[in-house]
Design a protein around this motif. Structure first.
Motif, PDB file in Angstrom:
ATOM      1  N   ALA A 113     -33.405  59.502  36.486  1.00 59.10           N
ATOM      2  CA  ALA A 113     -33.648  60.458  37.566  1.00 59.10           C
ATOM      3  C   ALA A 113     -34.716  61.448  37.103  1.00 59.10           C
ATOM      4  O   ALA A 113     -34.920  61.641  35.910  1.00 59.10           O
ATOM      5  N   GLN A 114     -35.408  62.023  38.031  1.00 61.77           N
ATOM      6  CA  GLN A 114     -36.399  63.021  37.650  1.00 61.77           C
ATOM      7  C   GLN A 114     -35.682  64.269  37.168  1.00 61.77           C
ATOM      8  O   GLN A 114     -34.664  64.666  37.712  1.00 61.77           O
ATOM      9  N   ALA A 115     -36.244  64.876  36.162  1.00 61.14           N
ATOM     10  CA  ALA A 115     -35.604  66.048  35.557  1.00 61.14           C
ATOM     11  C   ALA A 115     -35.889  67.290  36.392  1.00 61.14           C
ATOM     12  O   ALA A 115     -37.027  67.705  36.537  1.00 61.14           O
ATOM     13  N   PRO A 116     -34.848  67.894  36.946  1.00 62.92           N
ATOM     14  CA  PRO A 116     -35.053  69.154  37.637  1.00 62.92           C
ATOM     15  C   PRO A 116     -35.314  70.277  36.631  1.00 62.92           C
ATOM     16  O   PRO A 116     -35.244  70.063  35.422  1.00 62.92           O
ATOM     17  N   GLU A 117     -35.564  71.447  37.119  1.00 62.31           N
ATOM     18  CA  GLU A 117     -35.884  72.560  36.232  1.00 62.31           C
ATOM     19  C   GLU A 117     -34.677  73.086  35.475  1.00 62.31           C
ATOM     20  O   GLU A 117     -34.829  73.844  34.531  1.00 62.31           O
ATOM     21  N   ASP A 118     -33.478  72.708  35.863  1.00 62.50           N
ATOM     22  CA  ASP A 118     -32.267  73.133  35.180  1.00 62.50           C
ATOM     23  C   ASP A 118     -32.246  72.563  33.758  1.00 62.50           C
ATOM     24  O   ASP A 118     -32.315  71.353  33.574  1.00 62.50           O
ATOM     25  N   PRO A 119     -32.174  73.403  32.708  1.00 64.01           N
ATOM     26  CA  PRO A 119     -32.217  72.886  31.336  1.00 64.01           C
ATOM     27  C   PRO A 119     -30.967  72.100  30.951  1.00 64.01           C
ATOM     28  O   PRO A 119     -30.968  71.395  29.954  1.00 64.01           O
ATOM     29  N   TYR A 120     -29.899  72.176  31.724  1.00 71.42           N
ATOM     30  CA  TYR A 120     -28.663  71.460  31.420  1.00 71.42           C
ATOM     31  C   TYR A 120     -28.466  70.247  32.312  1.00 71.42           C
ATOM     32  O   TYR A 120     -27.368  69.725  32.404  1.00 71.42           O
ATOM     33  N   SER A 121     -29.509  69.801  32.958  1.00 68.71           N
ATOM     34  CA  SER A 121     -29.370  68.652  33.842  1.00 68.71           C
ATOM     35  C   SER A 121     -29.356  67.356  33.024  1.00 68.71           C
ATOM     36  O   SER A 121     -29.992  67.249  31.978  1.00 68.71           O
ATOM     37  N   VAL A 122     -28.636  66.381  33.500  1.00 68.75           N
ATOM     38  CA  VAL A 122     -28.568  65.063  32.867  1.00 68.75           C
ATOM     39  C   VAL A 122     -29.772  64.263  33.347  1.00 68.75           C
ATOM     40  O   VAL A 122     -29.968  64.061  34.548  1.00 68.75           O
ATOM     41  N   ILE A 123     -30.576  63.814  32.406  1.00 68.45           N
ATOM     42  CA  ILE A 123     -31.797  63.093  32.737  1.00 68.45           C
ATOM     43  C   ILE A 123     -31.553  61.597  32.791  1.00 68.45           C
ATOM     44  O   ILE A 123     -32.096  60.896  33.620  1.00 68.45           O
ATOM     45  N   ARG A 124     -30.730  61.082  31.901  1.00 67.12           N
ATOM     46  CA  ARG A 124     -30.478  59.647  31.843  1.00 67.12           C
ATOM     47  C   ARG A 124     -28.988  59.417  31.618  1.00 67.12           C
ATOM     48  O   ARG A 124     -28.356  60.111  30.841  1.00 67.12           O
ATOM     49  N   THR A 125     -28.456  58.418  32.299  1.00 68.70           N
ATOM     50  CA  THR A 125     -27.056  58.042  32.136  1.00 68.70           C
ATOM     51  C   THR A 125     -27.002  56.577  31.739  1.00 68.70           C
ATOM     52  O   THR A 125     -27.674  55.748  32.354  1.00 68.70           O
ATOM     53  N   LYS A 126     -26.227  56.278  30.715  1.00 74.95           N
ATOM     54  CA  LYS A 126     -26.041  54.896  30.285  1.00 74.95           C
ATOM     55  C   LYS A 126     -24.556  54.576  30.342  1.00 74.95           C
ATOM     56  O   LYS A 126     -23.730  55.387  29.951  1.00 74.95           O
ATOM     57  N   GLU A 127     -24.245  53.408  30.837  1.00 72.63           N
ATOM     58  CA  GLU A 127     -22.875  52.931  30.833  1.00 72.63           C
ATOM     59  C   GLU A 127     -22.816  51.685  29.976  1.00 72.63           C
ATOM     60  O   GLU A 127     -23.693  50.827  30.056  1.00 72.63           O
TER      61      GLU A 127
END
Length: 178
Positions: A113-127
């Motif tokens: 996902a595109q990284a929002p400006e929130d520094p605590y946002s999850v950029i990549r998820t792996k399962e």
């Protein structure tokens, strides 16, 4: 070998896909049962990037190569995976096809996902499936993937969730859940 292709910022011809499938079939001599490979093609600043992830019996072999030619990138990634297997052949012999090393050898779904400006946002998820394994197997898997840490179920500690990681002094660390 079951093949899956992904294209990022590039359109790939059927001829190139056939070439990648032919090269990945070279790896089948190491495996005794079905395996799958995911080949991701992309371009970035004029560089052709190929990432190959081979999944076999809970083990993952991953290599990425970039060059000015997509065919050369495929060749380089296949060579890297073969070198990984050869380098760790004594540890892998019990998991791979019987007699896989008699001859001399020449993923995972990613949600971005595109990284929002929130520094605590999850950029990549792996399962991924967390399989029970020994600490040694977890270290081997971590090194094969080229990661700094690896999460697994520790069958030596009653199937408790654990993390093995590389320490800065060239050793390894182990974290075991309660």
């Amino acid at each position: 070998m079951k093949m899956t292709y992904a294209e990022r910022k590039v359109s790939i011809s059927d001829e190139l896909k056939e070439y990648a499938a032919k090269k990945c079939e070279k790896l089948e001599r190491y495996f005794d049962r079905d395996s799958s490979a995911k080949v991701t093609f992309s371009t970035e600043r004029g560089r052709h990037i190929v990432e190959i992830t081979v999944s076999h019996g809970g083990m993952l072999f991953r290599a990425s190569e970039q060059s000015h030619d997509m065919y050369a990138s495929i060749d380089g990634a296949i060579d890297r995976i073969e070198r990984q297997i050869q380098k760790n052949k004594t540890r892998l012999e019990k998991r791979l096809r019987q007699g896989a090393f008699d001859k001399t050898a020449e993923m995972q779904q990613l949600a971005e996902a595109q990284a929002p400006e929130d520094p605590y946002s999850v950029i990549r998820t792996k399962e991924f499936e967390v399989k029970p394994m020994s600490v040694e197997e977890a270290i081997l898997q971590m090194n094969m993937l080229g990661h700094e840490f690896f999460f697994f179920r520790n069958n030596e500690a009653g199937d408790r969730h654990s993390v093995v990681y590389k320490r800065s002094n060239d050793g390894y660390g182990l974290i075991i859940s309660k």
